[in-house]
Every structure is written in C-alpha cells, then in structure tokens.
Write a protein that holds these residues in place. Structure first.
Motif, short mmCIF file in Angstrom:
data_model
loop_
_atom_site.label_atom_id
_atom_site.label_comp_id
_atom_site.label_asym_id
_atom_site.label_seq_id
_atom_site.Cartn_x
_atom_site.Cartn_y
_atom_site.Cartn_z
N SER A 136 1.31 18.86 16.55
CA SER A 136 0.59 19.61 15.41
C SER A 136 1.53 20.30 14.61
O SER A 136 2.26 20.75 14.96
CB SER A 136 -0.40 20.69 15.91
OG SER A 136 -1.51 20.14 16.78
N ARG A 159 0.98 22.69 10.50
CA ARG A 159 0.21 23.08 9.53
C ARG A 159 0.87 23.30 8.14
O ARG A 159 2.01 23.84 8.22
CB ARG A 159 -0.55 24.50 10.08
CG ARG A 159 -1.33 25.13 8.65
CD ARG A 159 -1.79 26.47 9.02
NE ARG A 159 -0.65 27.79 8.83
CZ ARG A 159 -1.18 28.79 8.65
NH1 ARG A 159 -2.56 29.18 8.80
NH2 ARG A 159 -0.33 29.67 8.30
N SER A 210 -7.07 14.70 2.03
CA SER A 210 -8.31 15.61 1.93
C SER A 210 -8.42 16.23 0.51
O SER A 210 -7.53 16.22 -0.31
CB SER A 210 -7.97 16.58 3.04
OG SER A 210 -9.15 17.61 3.22
N THR A 231 -15.83 20.13 1.65
CA THR A 231 -14.38 19.09 2.14
C THR A 231 -14.69 17.72 2.39
O THR A 231 -15.70 17.39 2.92
CB THR A 231 -13.93 19.80 3.31
OG1 THR A 231 -14.86 19.74 4.48
CG2 THR A 231 -13.35 21.50 3.02
N TYR A 288 -12.28 14.22 3.78
CA TYR A 288 -11.28 13.37 4.67
C TYR A 288 -11.24 12.13 4.44
O TYR A 288 -12.36 11.38 4.42
CB TYR A 288 -11.32 13.94 5.99
CG TYR A 288 -11.33 15.36 6.13
CD1 TYR A 288 -10.23 16.23 6.34
CD2 TYR A 288 -12.36 16.21 6.10
CE1 TYR A 288 -9.92 17.56 6.45
CE2 TYR A 288 -12.54 17.61 6.39
CZ TYR A 288 -11.29 18.31 6.39
OH TYR A 288 -11.19 19.50 6.73
N LYS A 310 -9.88 11.76 9.82
CA LYS A 310 -11.09 12.47 10.29
C LYS A 310 -11.12 13.14 11.58
O LYS A 310 -10.72 12.09 12.52
CB LYS A 310 -12.21 11.83 10.03
CG LYS A 310 -12.93 11.74 8.53
CD LYS A 310 -14.12 10.99 8.38
CE LYS A 310 -14.50 11.00 6.86
NZ LYS A 310 -15.64 10.13 6.63
N ARG A 361 -9.06 14.93 13.08
CA ARG A 361 -7.63 15.44 13.41
C ARG A 361 -7.11 16.38 12.45
O ARG A 361 -6.40 17.48 12.87
CB ARG A 361 -6.57 14.16 13.49
CG ARG A 361 -7.13 13.10 14.43
CD ARG A 361 -6.00 12.08 14.71
NE ARG A 361 -5.74 11.47 13.49
CZ ARG A 361 -4.61 11.37 12.78
NH1 ARG A 361 -3.43 11.92 13.33
NH2 ARG A 361 -4.57 10.73 11.60
N THR A 407 -7.61 19.17 9.24
CA THR A 407 -8.40 20.25 8.73
C THR A 407 -7.85 20.94 7.45
O THR A 407 -6.88 21.56 7.30
CB THR A 407 -8.96 21.41 9.68
OG1 THR A 407 -9.45 20.77 10.93
CG2 THR A 407 -10.00 22.39 8.95
N SER A 437 -8.31 23.91 4.44
CA SER A 437 -8.80 25.18 4.10
C SER A 437 -7.98 25.85 2.90
O SER A 437 -7.04 25.48 2.65
CB SER A 437 -8.74 26.03 5.31
OG SER A 437 -7.33 26.23 5.79
N GLN A 441 -4.28 21.81 8.26
CA GLN A 441 -3.75 21.69 9.70
C GLN A 441 -4.01 20.28 10.33
O GLN A 441 -4.78 19.47 9.93
CB GLN A 441 -4.81 22.64 10.69
CG GLN A 441 -4.54 22.58 11.95
CD GLN A 441 -3.33 23.42 12.14
OE1 GLN A 441 -3.17 24.46 12.00
NE2 GLN A 441 -2.60 22.80 13.24
#
Length: 125
Positions: free
Chosen positions: A17, A19, A49, A58, A60, A65, A67, A69, A71, A82
C-alpha cells in the motif's frame, strides 16, 4: 503562485500500500473538484479517480475500484489517494489536477486546468 505538489510515491512490493498526497498552494482547494491521473512508460495518461469539491461524490476507473480511495482535507488544502493491493500494472507516474469549476463534481478528460509534476509509483518484487 498557483502550485500542486504530489508526494508519497516510491517502490513497493505487489500487494502493498501507498498513500499519495497532493498539496495545493496559491489558491483555496476546497472550491474545486480534484482528479488523480497516471501515466505508465510508453502509454497514454489515464484518469484514476475524481472527487467533488465537498468530497461527497467520488469516481474511480474500473481498474482501481475496490483498491484505491480518494479523499480530501480542505482544512489542510490537500487531497489524498490511498492505494491498497497494489499490482505491477499500477506502476506509473501519478499526477493530481484541479478543474477550474467552482463547486464542481467531475474531472472530464481535457478539462483539468492545473497539474502537478507527478510522483513515481513502482510496484515490483
């Protein structure tokens, strides 16, 4: 001076992962929709996104999609992406962009006004 600066990219293993952050200066981000885009070597830039000015809407790409996010924290003048369960196919330079449309909710192709210089994400073992 109006500026967007991406950060948070790097090298991660498949399944990992990251961010990403997009910090704005020279204008107030809260009034505008923000999009994330990416471009892999030898490929066209694609939309990833989009988030509306308030954060209530939002969108994507199908490829991310479930996976990724998106914000935003308007108090910090920053948007985030993220990225979970990363795959080698996610390797690309990631860009954030702003659409000059007050209180907008979409990020149409060719309609983004201001772009950052990008941050590189490499997914490899």
């Amino acid at each position: 001076q109006l500026q967007l600066v991406e950060s948070g990219g790097g090298l991660v293993q498949p399944g990992g992962s990251l961010r990403l952050s997009c910090a704005a200066s020279g204008f107030t981000l809260e009034y505008y929709p923000i999009g994330w885009f990416r471009q892999a070597p030898g490929k066209e830039r694609e939309g990833v996104s989009c988030i509306s000015s308030t954060g209530s809407i939002t969108n994507y790409a199908d490829s991310v999609k479930g996976r990724f996010t998106i914000s935003r924290d308007n108090a910090k003048n920053t948007v985030y992406l993220q990225m979970n369960s990363l795959e080698p196919e996610d390797t690309a330079v990631y860009y954030c962009a702003v659409r000059n449309h007050l209180y907008g909710s979409t990020c149409p192709p060719g309609g983004m006004t201001y772009w950052g210089k990008g941050t590189l994400v490499t997914v490899s073992s």
